[in-house]
Design a protein around this motif. Structure first.
Motif, PDB file in Angstrom:
ATOM      1  N   GLU A   1      47.483  53.485  44.843  1.00  0.00           N
ATOM      2  CA  GLU A   1      45.717  53.458  44.782  1.00  0.00           C
ATOM      3  C   GLU A   1      45.355  53.857  43.660  1.00  0.00           C
ATOM      4  OE1 GLU A   1      44.621  54.803  49.279  1.00  0.00           O
ATOM      5  OE2 GLU A   1      43.150  55.060  47.635  1.00  0.00           O
ATOM      6  N   ALA A   2      45.747  55.002  43.049  1.00  0.00           N
ATOM      7  CA  ALA A   2      45.617  55.228  41.737  1.00  0.00           C
ATOM      8  C   ALA A   2      44.236  55.130  41.240  1.00  0.00           C
ATOM      9  CB  ALA A   2      46.615  55.052  40.805  1.00  0.00           C
ATOM     10  N   GLU A   3      43.128  55.621  41.898  1.00  0.00           N
ATOM     11  CA  GLU A   3      41.771  55.297  41.665  1.00  0.00           C
ATOM     12  C   GLU A   3      41.395  55.238  40.093  1.00  0.00           C
ATOM     13  OE1 GLU A   3      39.642  55.140  44.313  1.00  0.00           O
ATOM     14  OE2 GLU A   3      38.177  54.548  42.859  1.00  0.00           O
ATOM     15  N   SER A   4      41.844  56.243  39.390  1.00  0.00           N
ATOM     16  CA  SER A   4      41.582  56.090  38.159  1.00  0.00           C
ATOM     17  C   SER A   4      42.170  55.209  36.954  1.00  0.00           C
ATOM     18  CB  SER A   4      41.690  57.608  37.271  1.00  0.00           C
ATOM     19  OG  SER A   4      43.013  57.983  37.537  1.00  0.00           O
ATOM     20  N   GLU A   5      43.612  54.752  37.652  1.00  0.00           N
ATOM     21  CA  GLU A   5      44.381  53.641  36.707  1.00  0.00           C
ATOM     22  C   GLU A   5      43.925  52.329  37.347  1.00  0.00           C
ATOM     23  OE1 GLU A   5      47.369  57.051  37.208  1.00  0.00           O
ATOM     24  OE2 GLU A   5      48.165  55.064  36.923  1.00  0.00           O
ATOM     25  N   LEU A   6      44.309  52.284  38.767  1.00  0.00           N
ATOM     26  CA  LEU A   6      44.198  50.926  39.239  1.00  0.00           C
ATOM     27  C   LEU A   6      43.082  50.494  40.079  1.00  0.00           C
ATOM     28  CD1 LEU A   6      48.039  50.859  40.392  1.00  0.00           C
ATOM     29  CD2 LEU A   6      47.154  50.153  38.181  1.00  0.00           C
ATOM     30  N   ILE A   7      42.107  51.487  40.382  1.00  0.00           N
ATOM     31  CA  ILE A   7      40.695  51.097  40.931  1.00  0.00           C
ATOM     32  C   ILE A   7      41.242  50.627  42.299  1.00  0.00           C
ATOM     33  CG2 ILE A   7      38.670  50.195  40.503  1.00  0.00           C
ATOM     34  CD1 ILE A   7      40.455  48.648  38.175  1.00  0.00           C
ATOM     35  N   THR A   8      41.850  51.526  43.129  1.00  0.00           N
ATOM     36  CA  THR A   8      42.487  51.470  44.468  1.00  0.00           C
ATOM     37  C   THR A   8      43.469  50.361  44.585  1.00  0.00           C
ATOM     38  OG1 THR A   8      40.790  49.651  45.179  1.00  0.00           O
ATOM     39  CG2 THR A   8      40.238  51.797  45.556  1.00  0.00           C
ATOM     40  N   GLY A   9      43.872  50.098  43.498  1.00  0.00           N
ATOM     41  CA  GLY A   9      45.181  49.255  43.538  1.00  0.00           C
ATOM     42  C   GLY A   9      45.316  47.970  44.361  1.00  0.00           C
ATOM     43  N   PHE A  10      46.133  47.971  45.497  1.00  0.00           N
ATOM     44  CA  PHE A  10      46.316  46.798  46.051  1.00  0.00           C
ATOM     45  C   PHE A  10      45.344  46.432  47.049  1.00  0.00           C
ATOM     46  CE2 PHE A  10      46.544  48.782  50.390  1.00  0.00           C
ATOM     47  CZ  PHE A  10      46.908  50.369  50.098  1.00  0.00           C
ATOM     48  N   ALA A  11      44.317  47.222  47.258  1.00  0.00           N
ATOM     49  CA  ALA A  11      43.067  46.851  47.814  1.00  0.00           C
ATOM     50  C   ALA A  11      42.046  46.532  47.158  1.00  0.00           C
ATOM     51  CB  ALA A  11      42.677  48.173  48.960  1.00  0.00           C
ATOM     52  N   ASN A  12      42.032  46.417  45.644  1.00  0.00           N
ATOM     53  CA  ASN A  12      41.357  46.059  44.626  1.00  0.00           C
ATOM     54  C   ASN A  12      40.318  44.879  45.102  1.00  0.00           C
ATOM     55  OD1 ASN A  12      39.924  45.645  42.451  1.00  0.00           O
ATOM     56  ND2 ASN A  12      41.725  46.168  41.161  1.00  0.00           N
ATOM     57  N   GLU A  13      40.956  43.674  45.687  1.00  0.00           N
ATOM     58  CA  GLU A  13      39.982  42.400  45.494  1.00  0.00           C
ATOM     59  C   GLU A  13      39.709  42.339  46.888  1.00  0.00           C
ATOM     60  OE1 GLU A  13      39.614  40.603  43.296  1.00  0.00           O
ATOM     61  OE2 GLU A  13      40.931  41.569  41.889  1.00  0.00           O
ATOM     62  N   TYR A  14      39.699  43.294  47.919  1.00  0.00           N
ATOM     63  CA  TYR A  14      39.303  43.151  49.240  1.00  0.00           C
ATOM     64  C   TYR A  14      38.110  43.749  49.684  1.00  0.00           C
ATOM     65  CZ  TYR A  14      44.075  41.614  50.913  1.00  0.00           C
ATOM     66  OH  TYR A  14      45.146  40.957  50.921  1.00  0.00           O
ATOM     67  N   SER A  15      37.293  43.117  50.448  1.00  0.00           N
ATOM     68  CA  SER A  15      35.919  43.575  50.710  1.00  0.00           C
ATOM     69  C   SER A  15      35.658  43.736  52.180  1.00  0.00           C
ATOM     70  CB  SER A  15      34.595  42.855  50.055  1.00  0.00           C
ATOM     71  OG  SER A  15      34.875  41.466  50.626  1.00  0.00           O
TER      72      SER A  15
END
Lengths: 149, 333
Positions: free
Chosen positions: B216-230
């Motif tokens: 997830e790495a909020e600060s680097e990857l902005i929730t990572g794998f879930a980034n594009e999901y809404s």
């Protein structure tokens, strides 16, 4: 020992958890501002309710953001008259240099901190409008002031 | 009652437990983290903010279900399901008490771990299918991390399983009845302390909790794998994360802390009747500790994370497994 730092960190957060929150539900509850908090610039008034501003323009010169402007005209007796004292709140960075520069203690950094507005016009304030500027000489000798009046 | 209907009802009960857990745990995480940060946390929705998660669920349900134009249609749609379903499957072998259980699997512990090991596939699919660099990085990190920490997790589970001589969760709990030396509860955490520490660390990593939240790495990857999901697709991933937390904590309680047993009163009928409540209490305490760790430690680097697992945790857990097997044979506990 390996892992000691982790345990120390855990102890710190546990102490914090025991302390309880230091924040409050903001609009319902408010924390007192520190005494020297610097927010919107405002004027000081003398005991008669007249602004202490002498329109010397030092604050205007001092302001690094160029957001203060004073329109001055002359009165019949040669004194200064403030047509307007304009303050662009939206561009102010609350540095307080104007207040430090003021030789007559006529302005202050107030504790008014809820400055957000839905209207852009609210971000430009006319702090003084159409008032006579205070005269340092008049203020120094109340007798003469009375005579002038 | 027909067996089919019975199975259906049990499954529904598991779903209900999962959903309620999700709602409660999200609020609990916010409140616990707020407490650790000297904040108040949510206070607005309902008294003490208790309805905050309900409001969030409604928000997620009514949000637009958005798919990026470059995303892989099928992978993108399938990924949340593949993340969610295994974490739901992992509930099924759990036993809340001798009688309160969703199923009676003789390979229960193995089933939980096997279900958990499916999650990285879904996360990898989400990362790849989103066609975005942050998502992909998050997906790859998740896969590398979860494969690395599955091994110590499984090895740490072996100790209690060897002691109980069964993979059935109920049998493992029942093997922890009674006391040692008259006072100490026969919980496996004592002889298996090293195993428990390994389990706790690996469990924290398997659920992507903060010192190990590389995916997830909020600060680097902005929730990572879930980034594009809404919307609810994101909701499913989020829910899966919290239900994994519950599963890991419940597994830890079952294996190391005597499951639903009340210490010193494990034959008392009243204590046994309160079993499910005791089990939930212990599990939630475990989750609170996980959140406490989460609120304390900063994220480690990827190389530190992988090196710690392959170079430290796996050798230690291997050695510990061999040692506990030898001691168990020698002492005949």
């Amino acid at each position: 020992m390996w892992g000691l730092g982790i345990l120390k960190g855990m102890a710190v957060t546990m102490r914090n958890a025991m302390r309880g929150p230091i924040t409050v539900r903001y609009p319902d509850q408010r924390l007192p501002l520190p005494e020297r908090a610097r927010w919107a610039v405002s004027h000081r008034y003398d005991e008669n309710g007249r602004p202490k501003c002498t329109a010397c323009l030092i604050c205007v010169k001092e302001c690094p953001d160029h957001i203060l402007s004073i329109a001055v005209s002359r009165t019949a007796d040669g004194g200064k008259h403030i047509d307007s004292y304009r303050y662009e709140l939206g561009a102010c960075m609350m540095c307080g240099l104007c207040v430090e520069a003021c030789p007559y203690d006529a302005i202050e950094m107030s504790h008014e901190y809820e400055l957000a507005s839905a209207d852009q016009g609210d971000l430009v304030r006319e702090l003084l409008h159409d008032v006579d500027a205070a005269s340092p000489r008049r203020a120094a000798s109340p007798a003469k002031e009375a005579a002038d009046a | 009652m027909s067996p089919l209907l019975q199975a259906l009802l049990r499954t529904l009960a598991a779903v209900a437990l999962l959903l309620v857990n999700g709602v409660v745990l999200i609020l609990m995480l916010r409140k616990v983290l707020a407490r650790l940060h000297l904040r108040l946390g949510p206070t607005r929705v309902g008294p003490w903010g208790v309805l905050q998660t309900v409001a969030d669920v409604f928000k997620l349900l009514t949000k637009e279900d958005f798919r990026p134009s470059g995303a892989d249609k099928w992978l993108f749609r399938l990924a949340p399901v593949l993340v969610f379903v295994p974490s739901f499957m992992a509930y099924l072998p759990l036993a809340l008490s001798d009688t309160w259980r969703f199923s009676d699997l003789d390979t229960g512990v193995l089933f939980v771990l096997a279900a958990g090991s499916l999650v990285p596939i879904g996360i990898l699919m989400a990362g790849w299918g989103s066609n975005a660099k942050w998502s992909l990085l998050g997906g790859l990190r998740a896969a590398g991390q979860q494969i690395a920490y599955e091994i110590p997790l499984m090895l740490s589970v072996l100790g209690p399983v060897m002691f109980a001589g069964s993979l059935n969760v109920a049998a493992i709990v029942n093997a922890q009845r009674g006391v040692w030396l008259g006072v100490i509860p026969r919980w496996f955490v004592l002889p298996q302390l090293v195993g428990f520490v390994i389990f706790a660390i690996a469990g924290q990593a398997e659920t992507s909790q903060t010192p190990f939240d590389m995916s997830e790495a909020e600060s680097e990857l902005i929730t990572g794998f879930a980034n594009e999901y809404s919307g609810m697709r994101f909701g499913f991933m989020f829910l899966a994360e919290f239900s994994n937390m519950f599963v890991v904590s419940a597994l830890g309680v079952t294996l190391f802390f005597g499951g639903w047993l009340v210490p010193w009163a494990d034959r008392n009928p009243l204590a046994l009747a309160l079993g499910p409540a005791v089990f939930m209490l212990k599990t939630y305490l475990g989750i609170a500790v996980m959140m406490w760790v989460r609120g304390t430690l900063p994220r480690v680097r990827v190389d530190q994370l992988l090196a710690f697992s392959w170079k430290t945790l796996i050798p230690v857990s291997l050695a510990w497994t061999v040692l506990s097997a030898l001691v168990m044979r020698a002492v005949n506990l």
